[in-house]
Design an enzyme around this catalytic site. Structure first.
Site, PDB file in Angstrom:
ATOM      1  N   HIS A 245      -2.813   3.508   8.197  1.00 29.35           N
ATOM      2  CA  HIS A 245      -3.887   2.828   7.470  1.00 29.35           C
ATOM      3  C   HIS A 245      -4.265   1.569   8.235  1.00 29.35           C
ATOM      4  O   HIS A 245      -3.411   0.715   8.500  1.00 29.35           O
ATOM      5  CB  HIS A 245      -3.428   2.481   6.054  1.00 29.35           C
ATOM      6  CG  HIS A 245      -4.350   1.554   5.314  1.00 29.35           C
ATOM      7  ND1 HIS A 245      -5.718   1.671   5.360  1.00 29.35           N
ATOM      8  CD2 HIS A 245      -4.088   0.480   4.502  1.00 29.35           C
ATOM      9  CE1 HIS A 245      -6.266   0.732   4.616  1.00 29.35           C
ATOM     10  NE2 HIS A 245      -5.299  -0.017   4.091  1.00 29.35           N
TER      11      HIS A 245
ATOM     12  N   GLU B 195       0.821  -1.212   0.000  1.00 27.86           N
ATOM     13  CA  GLU B 195       0.000   0.000   0.000  1.00 27.86           C
ATOM     14  C   GLU B 195       0.860   1.269   0.000  1.00 27.86           C
ATOM     15  O   GLU B 195       0.357   2.361   0.255  1.00 27.86           O
ATOM     16  CB  GLU B 195      -0.927   0.018   1.230  1.00 27.86           C
ATOM     17  CG  GLU B 195      -1.716  -1.252   1.461  1.00 27.86           C
ATOM     18  CD  GLU B 195      -2.858  -1.451   0.474  1.00 27.86           C
ATOM     19  OE1 GLU B 195      -2.799  -0.855  -0.616  1.00 27.86           O
ATOM     20  OE2 GLU B 195      -3.779  -2.213   0.785  1.00 27.86           O
TER      21      GLU B 195
ATOM     22  N   TYR C 137     -14.580  16.526  19.059  1.00 26.24           N
ATOM     23  CA  TYR C 137     -13.261  15.978  18.742  1.00 26.24           C
ATOM     24  C   TYR C 137     -13.228  15.285  17.383  1.00 26.24           C
ATOM     25  O   TYR C 137     -12.186  15.259  16.721  1.00 26.24           O
ATOM     26  CB  TYR C 137     -12.782  15.041  19.850  1.00 26.24           C
ATOM     27  CG  TYR C 137     -12.170  15.817  20.986  1.00 26.24           C
ATOM     28  CD1 TYR C 137     -10.804  16.086  21.015  1.00 26.24           C
ATOM     29  CD2 TYR C 137     -12.964  16.338  21.999  1.00 26.24           C
ATOM     30  CE1 TYR C 137     -10.244  16.825  22.033  1.00 26.24           C
ATOM     31  CE2 TYR C 137     -12.412  17.088  23.016  1.00 26.24           C
ATOM     32  CZ  TYR C 137     -11.049  17.330  23.034  1.00 26.24           C
ATOM     33  OH  TYR C 137     -10.497  18.081  24.041  1.00 26.24           O
TER      34      TYR C 137
END
Length: 215
Positions: A94, A75, A121
């Site tokens: 990720h 990736e 948040y």
């Protein structure tokens, strides 16, 4: 301790924390950190985030040449797209965390902003979270989809796959990723119930006070 050694240790420590708390499983998920010279540290392909070894973390030149460690995650193009389009990015996380993935599979989520404004948040740490299409894991087109955002989003979710979050440093990126997973869980828990979500005015107050990129 050198910057490389210190960053490798931090990647292993925070990866194990994510794994131990169920935010990563098996050999899923990957992390990268950009060093001061522009080179990258990246978790190796096929590795478990719960059992990383510092000296096996991939160290790549800014141009992608492997200097040391094992070969990097497939990736990698997804990570480099964030570094190329968001100059403030110092780390990318990720995951395949369950609630974020579940949210990405629902047919009626807003692809421009997957998360409703439920908490302050969630807005402060993530901004708007873009839903990107499904890609076969490792497809370089994932990176191209991130590039097309022109650096406007720090957090995305790959449909039927998982979240990708960029931050100024690794601790910031990990905290934001955890906030995304918690917000996704909250959205699923509340699904179908009457909501008192934050209003547009309340959302704008948070955006203005904390200088959130809300484009």
């Amino acid at each position: 301790m050198s910057e490389i050694a210190d960053s490798r240790e931090q990647i292993c420590r925070l990866s194990k924390s994510l794994f131990d708390r169920g935010l990563s499983h098996g050999s899923t998920g990957n992390i990268s950190v950009r060093l001061s010279d522009g080179s990258l540290l990246v978790t190796p392909t096929g590795s478990s985030m719960g059992f990383l070894q510092p000296d096996r973390i991939s160290h790549l030149s800014a141009s992608g040449v492997l200097h040391s460690g094992d070969p990097p995650t497939k990736e990698l193009p997804l990570h480099t797209a964030f570094y190329e389009t968001r100059q403030q990015t110092g780390a990318v996380v990720h995951l395949h965390s369950c609630h974020s993935v579940a949210l990405s599979i629902l047919a009626d989520v807003d692809p421009d902003n997957v998360l409703q404004p439920l908490t302050a948040y969630g807005i402060m740490l993530l901004g708007k979270v873009k839903l990107l299409p499904f890609f076969v894991p490792g497809d370089p087109e994932m990176g191209e989809a991130v590039r097309q955002l022109d650096g406007k989003r720090s957090a995305v979710i790959l449909a039927n796959h998982g979240p990708v979050v960029a931050g100024k440093d690794l601790a910031t990126a990990v905290n934001a990723t955890e906030e995304l997973e918690a917000s996704a869980r909250l959205a699923l828990l509340l699904r179908g119930a009457p909501l008192n979500a934050l209003s547009a005015a309340q959302t704008q107050q948070i955006v203005d006070r904390f200088d959130v990129d809300w484009t």
